[in-house]
Design an enzyme around this catalytic site. Structure first.
Site, PDB file in Angstrom:
ATOM      1  N   ASP A 252       0.331   5.372   0.602  1.00  0.00           N
ATOM      2  CA  ASP A 252      -0.711   6.240   1.169  1.00  0.00           C
ATOM      3  C   ASP A 252      -0.357   7.715   1.151  1.00  0.00           C
ATOM      4  O   ASP A 252       0.751   8.101   1.544  1.00  0.00           O
ATOM      5  CB  ASP A 252      -0.942   5.896   2.652  1.00  0.00           C
ATOM      6  CG  ASP A 252      -1.509   4.518   2.872  1.00  0.00           C
ATOM      7  OD1 ASP A 252      -2.112   3.974   1.948  1.00  0.00           O
ATOM      8  OD2 ASP A 252      -1.350   3.997   3.994  1.00  0.00           O
TER       9      ASP A 252
ATOM     10  N   GLU B 275      -2.333  10.499   3.314  1.00  0.00           N
ATOM     11  CA  GLU B 275      -3.401  10.705   4.290  1.00  0.00           C
ATOM     12  C   GLU B 275      -3.325  12.156   4.773  1.00  0.00           C
ATOM     13  O   GLU B 275      -2.269  12.617   5.200  1.00  0.00           O
ATOM     14  CB  GLU B 275      -3.262   9.752   5.467  1.00  0.00           C
ATOM     15  CG  GLU B 275      -3.441   8.287   5.084  1.00  0.00           C
ATOM     16  CD  GLU B 275      -3.202   7.338   6.239  1.00  0.00           C
ATOM     17  OE1 GLU B 275      -3.938   6.342   6.336  1.00  0.00           O
ATOM     18  OE2 GLU B 275      -2.275   7.585   7.040  1.00  0.00           O
TER      19      GLU B 275
ATOM     20  N   GLU C 223       0.841  -1.192   0.000  1.00  0.00           N
ATOM     21  CA  GLU C 223       0.000   0.000   0.000  1.00  0.00           C
ATOM     22  C   GLU C 223       0.880   1.247   0.000  1.00  0.00           C
ATOM     23  O   GLU C 223       1.912   1.296   0.679  1.00  0.00           O
ATOM     24  CB  GLU C 223      -0.901  -0.006   1.235  1.00  0.00           C
ATOM     25  CG  GLU C 223      -1.910   1.129   1.306  1.00  0.00           C
ATOM     26  CD  GLU C 223      -2.896   0.941   2.455  1.00  0.00           C
ATOM     27  OE1 GLU C 223      -3.447  -0.173   2.594  1.00  0.00           O
ATOM     28  OE2 GLU C 223      -3.105   1.898   3.219  1.00  0.00           O
TER      29      GLU C 223
END
Length: 289
Positions: A104, A106, A102
């Site tokens: 990311d 955020e 993953e």
């Protein structure tokens, strides 16, 4: 060059033999949960968060996932205005399962007048805890800004308006781990994380300001597209096929990008897991030069 669409601009290496094309958001993305909290408004997609639910969307058509290995994905986002404390908006790539890879972005909300923090993270085989946090040199709630993930066999670059804010290098020769064998879908989401997102969880979400709304637009991708049934994803997207992200010109940051990265690290980095000796009795292998 990818074609810019009012809502969505899409182009994968699998499409290079055809013309780039425009399409509706729903042709390439589907809600994973809470479709009533994902609304199309003209060329924008609004994600909303309230006491009932957050939301997640991902690259999926009526038959299967759209999955990618290596390349570049970008999205323009306008974040929640005003008091956004406790909320997290995300733009990311992820494979499936507990041993997922993953990448990311955020965006950690804050009380009115305080800056957003952008947290980036990398998961490899289900293992994360590789966070960096940065402040931004602009207010991300006033207008749209472009957030991009670039990924090849040598490094991952997180970019904001084309400026690199983080590089995660492949250091497998030093015992590090690196995501390179799991194809990922493109995703976006919004959720409540007031147990950690704002000042370590000290500031909670003020639900009187809900619904909280973040807006996405202008998705672009130039990447190796794969079927979920592909057995050997690395071979399918092999270097020998001479994709642009394997060219010598992009095997490392150029001089200008390196200067930009140094400026961001000096002026805007607020946390780096590789410097957190209190958290790690032994630093992860990729932190060792």
């Amino acid at each position: 060059m990818a074609q810019h669409c009012p809502l969505t601009s899409l182009m994968s290496l699998a499409m290079l033999l055809n013309a780039a094309f425009c399409a509706n958001f729903s042709d390439f993305f589907q809600p994973l949960w809470a479709p009533d909290h994902i609304a199309t408004e003209g060329d924008h997609i609004n994600l909303s968060l309230d006491t009932v639910s957050g939301n997640v969307w991902f690259s999926y058509n009526l038959d299967d996932f759209y999955l990618y290995l290596f390349g570049k994905a970008s999205m323009q986002i306008k974040l929640v205005e005003g008091d956004s404390a406790g909320t997290v908006t995300a733009f990311y790539m992820s494979s499936e399962g507990p041993n997922r890879d993953e990448l990311d972005f955020e965006y950690l909300g804050n009380v009115s007048g305080e800056p957003y923090l952008v947290q980036t993270n990398v998961y490899v085989n289900g293992s994360g805890n590789r966070e960096q946090r940065h402040s931004l040199w602009f207010d991300p709630t006033l207008d749209f800004h472009t957030y991009s993930l670039f990924w090849n066999r040598r490094y991952i670059v997180f970019l904001v308006n084309g400026i690199p804010i983080r590089v995660f290098a492949n250091k497998e020769e030093n015992g590090g781990i690196y995501p390179k064998s799991q194809a990922m879908s493109i995703r976006g989401s919004m959720w409540n994380a007031d147990d950690w997102a704002t000042q370590g969880g000290r500031v909670k979400t003020n639900w009187s300001h809900s619904p909280f709304v973040a807006t996405f637009r202008s998705f672009e991708i130039d990447a190796c597209e794969l079927s979920p049934e592909t057995d050997d994803v690395e071979a399918e997207c092999a270097v020998s096929r001479h994709f642009w992200w394997d060219k010598p010109s992009v095997r490392e940051l150029n001089r200008h990008q390196s200067h930009q990265l140094k400026w961001v690290r000096r002026k805007h980095m607020v946390y780096d897991y590789c410097k957190d000796v209190a958290r790690f009795t032994e630093l992860p292998r990729e932190c060792i030069n």
